[in-house]
Design an enzyme around this catalytic site. Structure first.
Site, mmCIF file in Angstrom:
data_model
loop_
_atom_site.group_PDB
_atom_site.id
_atom_site.type_symbol
_atom_site.label_atom_id
_atom_site.label_comp_id
_atom_site.label_asym_id
_atom_site.label_seq_id
_atom_site.Cartn_x
_atom_site.Cartn_y
_atom_site.Cartn_z
ATOM 1 N N TYR A 8 0.856 -1.187 0.000
ATOM 2 C CA TYR A 8 0.000 0.000 0.000
ATOM 3 C C TYR A 8 0.891 1.236 0.000
ATOM 4 C CZ TYR A 8 -3.923 2.980 1.532
ATOM 5 O OH TYR A 8 -4.896 3.950 1.634
ATOM 6 N N LYS A 36 -0.796 -1.264 -4.551
ATOM 7 C CA LYS A 36 -1.804 -0.212 -4.700
ATOM 8 C C LYS A 36 -1.064 1.118 -4.642
ATOM 9 C CE LYS A 36 -5.843 1.517 -2.058
ATOM 10 N NZ LYS A 36 -5.354 2.833 -1.568
#
Length: 294
Positions: free
Chosen positions: A132, A160
């Site tokens: 992330y 992501k």
């Protein structure tokens, strides 16, 4: 195939107790719409504000509500590596399909520190992980070199990334594609810039708006999959007033206001974050009405 991962809020009271019934009610429309996955306890899900046992309760309730119909990706970030390992183990034990791991920090971290952190969580939890990259909150950015190293760690399967400005989407995607193995998923968040990243070849949209309004987000994804760039751009442009609110007030505050205005739940964002009031709340209400998102 482009995957739409929908990120809902986590309704809770002022004491940080998750409202499991409200959470499950928010998930049902996502499943019915056909989203590709549910991103539970992401930044929109306010994971850093919730105690471990509340996060575990939320995962258990979500997995029970979804009942295997949609994969559940769970935020497992924590300041300490051992805590992140336990969060990931909890998520796996509750039935989550994957974990979303941010490089949370108070003291700025080096790339080697983040590498060891992520590698340890992957190894000790056995939960497939999506990195992330969220420098807006963590103040750490995953470089292509670090992503390339981590992409070869067993169990780390995706990243992501924050969607860059449209003109930089292809370059960013190309830099990552050059350093990761085949099958490693490159996805993007930041709803207002996500379309350019998807059109450049991004494989997943980690979407805040889809956590409350999955159908307009799915329509954009389907247009991208069909190669209909003009239609995707038209649908995205229609949501421009919402993207403007996200940029102005933050997507978290806006989505909480939307959920409250629509009567979907009465949760307020966790303190010290304050709910939108006055002119800001009126702007959100007017946008909901104009876009017919209620």
């Amino acid at each position: 195939m482009t995957v739409l991962s929908a990120f809902p809020i986590t309704p809770s009271n002022a004491d940080g107790q998750v409202d499991l019934g409200a959470l499950q009610a928010l998930l049902q429309p996502l499943v019915a719409a056909g989203v590709g996955s549910i991103g539970l306890l992401g930044s929109t899900g306010t994971y850093p504000f919730l105690a471990r046992h509340q996060r575990r309760r939320a995962v258990e309730a979500a997995v029970a509500a979804v009942a295997g119909r949609v994969p559940v990706l769970v935020g497992v970030g924590a300041l300490r590596t051992d805590e992140a390992v336990r969060m990931a183990q909890d998520a796996k034990g509750a039935g989550a399909e994957g974990g979303l791991l941010a490089a949370m920090s108070y003291t700025p971290l080096t790339e080697d520190e983040v590498f060891v952190h992520c590698e340890t969580v992957a190894r000790e939890s056995g939960l497939p992980l999506c990195l992330y990259d969220n420098p807006g909150t963590t103040h750490f950015r995953f470089t292509p070199a670090l992503v390339g190293r981590l992409a070869r760690v067993p169990g780390i399967v995706a990243i992501k990334s924050p969607a860059p400005e449209p003109g930089g989407a292809a370059e960013h995607l190309g830099a990552l594609r050059a350093v990761v193995p085949a099958g490693f998923s490159l996805g993007y968040s930041g709803d207002w810039n996500a379309l350019a990243a998807l059109l450049a070849g991004g494989e997943a949209w980690y979407s805040v708006v889809a956590g409350l309004f999955p159908r307009p987000a799915l329509a954009i994804v389907r247009a991208v999959e069909a190669g209909d760039t003009a239609e995707a751009q038209r649908l995205n442009a229609r949501l421009a007033p919402l993207w403007d609110l996200f940029r102005t007030y933050s997507s978290l505050r806006v989505i909480y206001a939307c959920a409250d205005l629509l009567g979907l739940c009465r949760a307020a964002p966790p303190r010290p974050i304050l709910p939108l009031e006055g002119e800001a709340r009126r702007r959100v209400a007017d946008t909901l009405a104009a876009l017919e998102l209620g």
